[in-house]
Motif scaffolding. Structure first.
Motif, PDB file in Angstrom:
ATOM      1  N   GLY A 175       0.791  -1.226   0.000  1.00 31.73           N
ATOM      2  CA  GLY A 175       0.000   0.000   0.000  1.00 31.73           C
ATOM      3  C   GLY A 175       0.819   1.269   0.000  1.00 31.73           C
ATOM      4  O   GLY A 175       0.386   2.284   0.569  1.00 31.73           O
ATOM      5  N   ILE A 176       1.989   1.238  -0.654  1.00 28.69           N
ATOM      6  CA  ILE A 176       2.829   2.432  -0.684  1.00 28.69           C
ATOM      7  C   ILE A 176       3.601   2.453  -1.995  1.00 28.69           C
ATOM      8  O   ILE A 176       4.110   1.435  -2.436  1.00 28.69           O
ATOM      9  N   ASN A 177       3.652   3.624  -2.609  1.00 26.64           N
ATOM     10  CA  ASN A 177       4.380   3.737  -3.879  1.00 26.64           C
ATOM     11  C   ASN A 177       4.724   5.198  -4.125  1.00 26.64           C
ATOM     12  O   ASN A 177       3.846   6.011  -4.418  1.00 26.64           O
ATOM     13  N   ALA A 178       5.977   5.535  -3.970  1.00 28.85           N
ATOM     14  CA  ALA A 178       6.459   6.898  -4.180  1.00 28.85           C
ATOM     15  C   ALA A 178       7.954   6.837  -4.432  1.00 28.85           C
ATOM     16  O   ALA A 178       8.619   5.882  -4.019  1.00 28.85           O
ATOM     17  N   PRO A 179       8.520   7.833  -5.114  1.00 30.41           N
ATOM     18  CA  PRO A 179       9.968   7.854  -5.285  1.00 30.41           C
ATOM     19  C   PRO A 179      10.662   7.966  -3.932  1.00 30.41           C
ATOM     20  O   PRO A 179      10.355   8.879  -3.160  1.00 30.41           O
ATOM     21  N   PRO A 180      11.565   7.053  -3.588  1.00 30.30           N
ATOM     22  CA  PRO A 180      12.231   7.134  -2.290  1.00 30.30           C
ATOM     23  C   PRO A 180      13.198   8.319  -2.243  1.00 30.30           C
ATOM     24  O   PRO A 180      13.874   8.601  -3.237  1.00 30.30           O
ATOM     25  N   PRO A 181      13.264   9.030  -1.125  1.00 31.76           N
ATOM     26  CA  PRO A 181      14.203  10.154  -1.019  1.00 31.76           C
ATOM     27  C   PRO A 181      15.648   9.668  -0.921  1.00 31.76           C
ATOM     28  O   PRO A 181      15.905   8.494  -0.625  1.00 31.76           O
ATOM     29  N   VAL A 182      16.572  10.571  -1.176  1.00 28.26           N
ATOM     30  CA  VAL A 182      18.002  10.281  -1.080  1.00 28.26           C
ATOM     31  C   VAL A 182      18.635  11.304  -0.144  1.00 28.26           C
ATOM     32  O   VAL A 182      18.424  12.507  -0.293  1.00 28.26           O
TER      33      VAL A 182
END
Length: 377
Positions: A175-182
Motif C-alpha cells: 500500500g505504498i508507492n512513491a519515489p524514495p528520497p536520497v
C-alpha cells in the motif's frame, strides 16, 4: 508550446550528472527518443549500464516533473548493452576432433576466465532470508509481505527488499508507492506497517517491462543492499522472482544469504518446480530453512470443514525430500487476495482469520529456526 517544452526538457536533463563518466546524461548519450506533446506529456528512453547508479532514473523523472507545463512523465529504462547491435561473427563449423559444449554449460575456457564475485557481508542487515518459489502464482510475494509484517508485530526490526525485478508487486501489496528520497548519497527506504521497504517498483513506470540481463540485475540488487539506508535490522526478507535465474544468483553472489524459504502450493507440478528452486540454493551453499505450503485448503464458512481444492500433500512431500520442516500450511482465503490488492495484508486487515493466524505462526517458527541456527554456529 512543443518547441519550448522540448527546450525546457533538454535544459533540465543537461543538469543531471552521470558521476561514472563525469558528464551529464545527455552528453553521456544515456537519454534518447525524447518526445513531447502539446498537452505537456513527456516520454524518453534512459539507457542504464551495469555500472550506472540506478537512482539516476528517479532524478530524471523528478527533474522532468518539476518543469512548468509538464503534465505527465514516462521514463522507459533500457539496458545500455543492448543499445548497439554487435557486429555479426562468422559461424565456424566445429572440427571433428573438437567436442561441442553441453547445452546449458559455458565452454571450459569461459568458465575459467570469469570468476564469480566475492559476496560482501552486511552485518547491519541482520538475517538475510530469501523467499523463493519454483514458479509464479503460488503466493510468494503474499507470504513475504505478511511474514515481514508479522515479524515486525512481534518486535523485530524488519526490512523487505523486492528483488522480483520482472514483476515488483511489493509496493501494491504494502500500500505504498512513491519515489524514495536520497540523503547523503543513500536511498531512504519507504515504510509501511512497521516494515522498511525497497522495490524497483518505486523507480520505474507501473506498465514498464524490465527487459534486462544479468549485469543490470546484479547492479540493482547490489545497490539495494549497499546503498539503501536500512539502519540496523534483525531480518531482511528478500522477495525473489520465480525460478532459478539471474536474480537468485546475483543475490547469493552479492552477499551472505542466511537461508531460504521455499513457497509452494499442494499440486505436484508446483512442488516439482519448487524442488528445483530449493536445489539451486543448496548448490550455492544457502540452507533451506523450510517449506511453506500456500492455499493448502479452504475452510467452509458454513460448516468449518476443510476442503483441499488444490490437492494435498505437495508441501509435506517436498519438505520430506529436502529434509527440512514444513513451516506452515496457509489456507486459501479470499480476504488475502483482496487485502493484497488494497495494500492491506491479511495480518493487518484480518488478524483473527485462519490465514493470518497461520502466517503469524510462521513468523514465530522462523524466529525459532533462525535463533537455533545462530546458536549452532
Amino acid at each position: 508550446m512543443t518547441r519550448n517544452l522540448q527546450e525546457r526538457v533538454t535544459d533540465a536533463l543537461s543538469r543531471i550528472r552521470n558521476n561514472r563518466v563525469g558528464t551529464n546524461v545527455l552528453e553521456a548519450e544515456m537519454v534518447r527518443d525524447i518526445a513531447t506533446t502539446t498537452d505537456g506529456k513527456v516520454r524518453l528512453s534512459l539507457f542504464l549500464s551495469a555500472d550506472d547508479d540506478a537512482t539516476v532514473v528517479r532524478e530524471v523523472r523528478q527533474a522532468l516533473q518539476q518543469i512548468d507545463g509538464v503534465t505527465d512523465v514516462r521514463v522507459d529504462v533500457k539496458d545500455a548493452s543492448q543499445s548497439k547491435r554487435p557486429e555479426p561473427v562468422p559461424a565456424k563449423r566445429p572440427s571433428a576432433s573438437r567436442a561441442l559444449p553441453v547445452m546449458g554449460q559455458e565452454p571450459q575456457s569461459q568458465r575459467a576466465t570469469t570468476p564469480a564475485p566475492t559476496p560482501v557481508s552486511y552485518p547491519h542487515l541482520g538475517n538475510i532470508i530469501a523467499v523463493s518459489s519454483g514458479k509464479g502464482g503460488v503466493g510468494k510475494s503474499t507470504v513475504a509481505t505478511n511474514l515481514a509484517i508479522a515479524l515486525a508485530q512481534q518486535g523485530a526490526r524488519v526490512g523487505l527488499m523486492d528483488a522480483d525485478i520482472y514483476g515488483p508487486n511489493i509496493p501494491r501489496m504494502m500500500g505504498i508507492n512513491a519515489p524514495p528520497p536520497v540523503e547523503n548519497e543513500k536511498i531512504i527506504p519507504l515504510q509501511a506497517h512497521g516494515v522498511k521497504i525497497m522495490s524497483l517498483g518505486f523507480m520505474i513506470e507501473r506498465d514498464q517491462p524490465a527487459i534486462w540481463r544479468g549485469p543490470i540485475i546484479m547492479k540493482i540488487i547490489t545497490q539495494f543492499l549497499r546503498d539503501v539506508q536500512w539502519g540496523e535490522l534483525d531480518y531482511l526478507l528478500v522477495d525473489m522472482p520465480p525460478g532459478t535465474g539471474d536474480a537468485q544468483l546475483s543475490l547469493v553472489q552479492a552477499t551472505m544469504v542466511h537461508g531460504a524459504i521455499i513457497v509452494t502450493t499442494p499440486q505436484e507440478v508446483a512442488s516439482g518446480d519448487a524442488l528445483r528452486g530449493a536445489k539451486m540454493f543448496e548448490r550455492v551453499a544457502v540452507p533451506v530453512l523450510g517449506v511453506v505450503e500456500n492455499m493448502s485448503y479452504f475452510v467452509c464458512p458454513n460448516c468449518d470443514e476443510r476442503h483441499r481444492i488444490f490437492g494435498s500433500g505437495g508441501g509435506q512431500r517436498l519438505a520430506e525430500e529436502l529434509q527440512v520442516p514444513l513451516l506452515a500450511e496457509i489456507p486459501f482465503f479470499g480476504g488475502v487476495l483482496e487485502g493484497g490488492d488494497r495494500g492491506e495484508p491479511i495480518v493487518v486487515s484480518g488478524p483473527d482469520t485462519p490465514a493470518a493466524k497461520a502466517l503469524l505462526d510462521l513468523a514465530g517458527r522462523l524466529s525459532g529456526i533462525v535463533s537455533a541456527h545462530a546458536g549452532a554456529t
